[in-house]
Design an enzyme around this catalytic site. Structure first.
Site, mmCIF file in Angstrom:
data_model
loop_
_atom_site.group_PDB
_atom_site.id
_atom_site.type_symbol
_atom_site.label_atom_id
_atom_site.label_comp_id
_atom_site.label_asym_id
_atom_site.label_seq_id
_atom_site.Cartn_x
_atom_site.Cartn_y
_atom_site.Cartn_z
ATOM 1 N N LYS A 13 -51.760 -91.122 -60.610
ATOM 2 C CA LYS A 13 -52.141 -91.596 -61.945
ATOM 3 C C LYS A 13 -52.582 -90.431 -62.831
ATOM 4 O O LYS A 13 -52.120 -90.294 -63.965
ATOM 5 C CB LYS A 13 -53.268 -92.640 -61.845
ATOM 6 C CG LYS A 13 -52.892 -93.864 -61.012
ATOM 7 C CD LYS A 13 -54.014 -94.894 -60.941
ATOM 8 C CE LYS A 13 -55.274 -94.410 -60.253
ATOM 9 N NZ LYS A 13 -55.131 -94.180 -58.798
ATOM 10 N N ARG A 88 -60.343 -102.074 -62.711
ATOM 11 C CA ARG A 88 -60.139 -101.930 -61.279
ATOM 12 C C ARG A 88 -60.556 -103.181 -60.520
ATOM 13 O O ARG A 88 -60.475 -103.215 -59.306
ATOM 14 C CB ARG A 88 -61.025 -100.785 -60.829
ATOM 15 C CG ARG A 88 -60.373 -99.789 -59.936
ATOM 16 C CD ARG A 88 -61.401 -98.684 -59.813
ATOM 17 N NE ARG A 88 -61.067 -97.709 -58.861
ATOM 18 C CZ ARG A 88 -60.620 -96.495 -59.190
ATOM 19 N NH1 ARG A 88 -60.385 -96.177 -60.434
ATOM 20 N NH2 ARG A 88 -60.413 -95.632 -58.247
ATOM 21 N N ARG A 127 -55.096 -82.525 -51.771
ATOM 22 C CA ARG A 127 -55.354 -82.365 -53.210
ATOM 23 C C ARG A 127 -56.419 -81.310 -53.473
ATOM 24 O O ARG A 127 -57.395 -81.199 -52.760
ATOM 25 C CB ARG A 127 -55.831 -83.702 -53.802
ATOM 26 C CG ARG A 127 -56.283 -83.527 -55.265
ATOM 27 C CD ARG A 127 -56.367 -84.808 -55.997
ATOM 28 N NE ARG A 127 -57.345 -85.722 -55.433
ATOM 29 C CZ ARG A 127 -57.545 -86.948 -55.899
ATOM 30 N NH1 ARG A 127 -56.848 -87.384 -56.915
ATOM 31 N NH2 ARG A 127 -58.434 -87.728 -55.325
ATOM 32 N N ARG A 160 -62.268 -82.605 -53.676
ATOM 33 C CA ARG A 160 -63.230 -83.622 -54.106
ATOM 34 C C ARG A 160 -64.007 -84.165 -52.922
ATOM 35 O O ARG A 160 -63.463 -84.302 -51.837
ATOM 36 C CB ARG A 160 -62.472 -84.777 -54.782
ATOM 37 C CG ARG A 160 -62.573 -84.756 -56.286
ATOM 38 C CD ARG A 160 -61.608 -85.693 -56.956
ATOM 39 N NE ARG A 160 -61.739 -87.099 -56.576
ATOM 40 C CZ ARG A 160 -61.027 -88.083 -57.147
ATOM 41 N NH1 ARG A 160 -60.162 -87.795 -58.109
ATOM 42 N NH2 ARG A 160 -61.182 -89.321 -56.756
ATOM 43 N N ARG A 171 -61.548 -96.004 -49.480
ATOM 44 C CA ARG A 171 -61.031 -96.224 -50.841
ATOM 45 C C ARG A 171 -59.768 -97.073 -50.809
ATOM 46 O O ARG A 171 -59.544 -97.903 -51.694
ATOM 47 C CB ARG A 171 -60.765 -94.869 -51.527
ATOM 48 C CG ARG A 171 -62.062 -94.166 -51.934
ATOM 49 C CD ARG A 171 -61.856 -92.687 -52.177
ATOM 50 N NE ARG A 171 -60.970 -92.400 -53.294
ATOM 51 C CZ ARG A 171 -60.328 -91.253 -53.476
ATOM 52 N NH1 ARG A 171 -60.474 -90.272 -52.593
ATOM 53 N NH2 ARG A 171 -59.570 -91.077 -54.523
HETATM 54 P P1 AP5 Z 1 -53.465 -87.678 -58.469
HETATM 55 O O1 AP5 Z 1 -52.648 -87.616 -59.703
HETATM 56 O O2 AP5 Z 1 -54.740 -86.907 -58.430
HETATM 57 O O3 AP5 Z 1 -53.708 -89.211 -58.038
HETATM 58 P P2 AP5 Z 1 -54.587 -90.352 -58.697
HETATM 59 O O4 AP5 Z 1 -53.790 -91.600 -58.614
HETATM 60 O O5 AP5 Z 1 -55.097 -89.949 -60.043
HETATM 61 O O6 AP5 Z 1 -55.742 -90.391 -57.606
HETATM 62 P P3 AP5 Z 1 -57.322 -90.514 -57.712
HETATM 63 O O7 AP5 Z 1 -57.806 -90.220 -56.309
HETATM 64 O O8 AP5 Z 1 -57.897 -89.674 -58.794
HETATM 65 O O9 AP5 Z 1 -57.500 -91.965 -58.038
HETATM 66 P P4 AP5 Z 1 -58.630 -92.865 -57.650
HETATM 67 O O10 AP5 Z 1 -58.198 -94.101 -58.313
HETATM 68 O O11 AP5 Z 1 -58.936 -93.002 -56.204
HETATM 69 O O12 AP5 Z 1 -59.934 -92.082 -58.152
HETATM 70 P P5 AP5 Z 1 -60.771 -92.123 -59.498
HETATM 71 O O13 AP5 Z 1 -61.053 -90.734 -59.880
HETATM 72 O O14 AP5 Z 1 -60.161 -93.046 -60.486
HETATM 73 O O15 AP5 Z 1 -52.545 -87.226 -57.236
HETATM 74 C C1 AP5 Z 1 -53.066 -87.145 -55.920
HETATM 75 C C2 AP5 Z 1 -52.480 -85.899 -55.207
HETATM 76 O O16 AP5 Z 1 -51.085 -86.082 -54.989
HETATM 77 C C3 AP5 Z 1 -52.615 -84.601 -56.007
HETATM 78 O O17 AP5 Z 1 -52.876 -83.570 -55.108
HETATM 79 C C4 AP5 Z 1 -51.240 -84.444 -56.688
HETATM 80 O O18 AP5 Z 1 -50.935 -83.087 -56.919
HETATM 81 C C5 AP5 Z 1 -50.308 -85.075 -55.678
HETATM 82 N N1 AP5 Z 1 -49.174 -85.771 -56.294
HETATM 83 C C6 AP5 Z 1 -49.185 -86.510 -57.440
HETATM 84 N N2 AP5 Z 1 -47.969 -87.064 -57.684
HETATM 85 C C7 AP5 Z 1 -47.176 -86.667 -56.637
HETATM 86 C C8 AP5 Z 1 -45.809 -86.929 -56.287
HETATM 87 N N3 AP5 Z 1 -45.008 -87.684 -57.081
HETATM 88 N N4 AP5 Z 1 -45.317 -86.368 -55.140
HETATM 89 C C9 AP5 Z 1 -46.123 -85.604 -54.347
HETATM 90 N N5 AP5 Z 1 -47.421 -85.316 -54.626
HETATM 91 C C10 AP5 Z 1 -47.946 -85.857 -55.756
HETATM 92 O O19 AP5 Z 1 -62.105 -92.835 -59.001
HETATM 93 C C11 AP5 Z 1 -63.029 -92.194 -58.146
HETATM 94 C C12 AP5 Z 1 -64.215 -93.105 -57.870
HETATM 95 O O20 AP5 Z 1 -64.896 -93.425 -59.093
HETATM 96 C C13 AP5 Z 1 -63.891 -94.481 -57.276
HETATM 97 O O21 AP5 Z 1 -63.752 -94.418 -55.878
HETATM 98 C C14 AP5 Z 1 -65.109 -95.291 -57.726
HETATM 99 O O22 AP5 Z 1 -66.237 -95.033 -56.935
HETATM 100 C C15 AP5 Z 1 -65.372 -94.760 -59.103
HETATM 101 N N6 AP5 Z 1 -64.674 -95.519 -60.174
HETATM 102 C C16 AP5 Z 1 -63.700 -95.035 -61.000
HETATM 103 N N7 AP5 Z 1 -63.274 -96.001 -61.846
HETATM 104 C C17 AP5 Z 1 -63.992 -97.113 -61.543
HETATM 105 C C18 AP5 Z 1 -64.000 -98.444 -62.044
HETATM 106 N N8 AP5 Z 1 -63.185 -98.824 -63.040
HETATM 107 N N9 AP5 Z 1 -64.852 -99.340 -61.486
HETATM 108 C C19 AP5 Z 1 -65.688 -98.978 -60.498
HETATM 109 N N10 AP5 Z 1 -65.728 -97.738 -59.959
HETATM 110 C C20 AP5 Z 1 -64.893 -96.805 -60.480
#
Ligand code: AP5
Ligand code: ZN
Length: 216
Positions: A13, A88, A127, A160, A171
């Site tokens: 994402k 979410r 990552r 991270r 997660r």
């Molecule tokens: P990346 O692009 O970083 O993936 P992502 O989908 O953004 O993953 P996140 O881990 O950031 O999402 P998340 O939803 O778990 O965490 P968030 O920060 O929102 O890609 C991942 C890796 O793969 C990278 O190394 C990249 O280079 C590689 N890659 C990408 N595309 C690729 C491809 N096509 N092929 C190969 N490799 C690829 O949330 C973190 C925490 O915050 C949550 O756990 C929660 O505690 C809290 N939180 C956030 N939002 C909320 C909410 N709305 N409500 C409650 N708690 C929340």
């Protein structure tokens, strides 16, 4: 364009958002980045969120809903937005829908990036994230030009805290239980667009960009 990105942790994402915000000149709101910045700054929000994030749990709805609705009311978002990581849960989706209704706006589309659990584990364990702006890399799939240095702003790259094996599994189970119901929720409202997230980043980007271009 009022767009939402959904998908499991590590689906790409953030990777796609970096490209799409440039393509379509959209303000970008990523709740994970907002929360990590709050933790780093030691604000009240950060203090409330940290333990949940470290455990791989969601921050409570009542904490996050206010934060994001306030951000969306800002002038920045008046012409459109790209939301990443919100909503979410179903209550978050309801709150967003009501807030948009009130101001006579509606969602354009919900972009689902789909990958399976094994791929999530491979991606998150390799990552690396830029400490300054959250730019993301992968040691194998998308390496920076110089080890542990961000190509875009020269900042340090780190792993991270929630990208450890146990937390990644937690997660994933939270995603399946609490976030995946949104797929049916938005499909029922004819807003859902699915993308195969297992392809290379450039291919995923081409597909999403082509679809979004038809929505303008
Ligand atoms: P990346 O692009 O970083 O993936 P992502 O989908 O953004 O993953 P996140 O881990 O950031 O999402 P998340 O939803 O778990 O965490 P968030 O920060 O929102 O890609 C991942 C890796 O793969 C990278 O190394 C990249 O280079 C590689 N890659 C990408 N595309 C690729 C491809 N096509 N092929 C190969 N490799 C690829 O949330 C973190 C925490 O915050 C949550 O756990 C929660 O505690 C809290 N939180 C956030 N939002 C909320 C909410 N709305 N409500 C409650 N708690 C929340
Ligand atoms: Zn960076």
């Amino acid at each position: 364009l009022n767009l939402i990105l959904v998908g499991p942790p590590g689906a790409g994402k953030g990777t796609q958002a970096e490209r799409l915000t440039e393509d379509f000149n959209l303000p970008y709101f990523a709740t994970g980045n907002i929360l990590r910045a709050a933790v780093a700054d030691g604000t009240d929000l950060g203090k409330q969120a940290k333990a949940f994030m470290d455990a791989g749990d969601l921050v409570p709805d009542e904490v996050i809903i206010g934060v994001i609705l306030e951000a969306l009311q800002g002038e920045d978002a008046s012409d459109g937005f790209l939301l990443d990581g919100f909503p979410r849960t179903v209550p978050q989706a309801d709150a967003l829908g009501e807030a948009l209704d009130k101001v006579g706006r509606s969602l354009t589309a919900v972009l689902l990036i789909d990958v399976d659990d094994d791929e999530v584990v491979r991606r998150l364990s390799g990552r690396r994230t830029c400490v300054k702006s959250g730019h993301t890399y992968h040691v194998e799939f998308d390496p920076p030009k110089h080890a542990d240095v961000c190509d875009q702003d020269g900042s340090r790259l780190v792993q991270r805290d929630d990208d450890k094996p146990d937390t990644i599994r937690k997660r994933l189970s939270v995603y399946h239980e609490q976030t995946e119901p949104l797929v049916a929720y938005y499909d029922d409202r004819d807003l859902l667009r699915r993308f195969d997230g297992t392809r290379r980043p450039t291919e995923v980007h081409d597909h999403i960009r082509a679809t979004v271009a038809t929505l303008r």
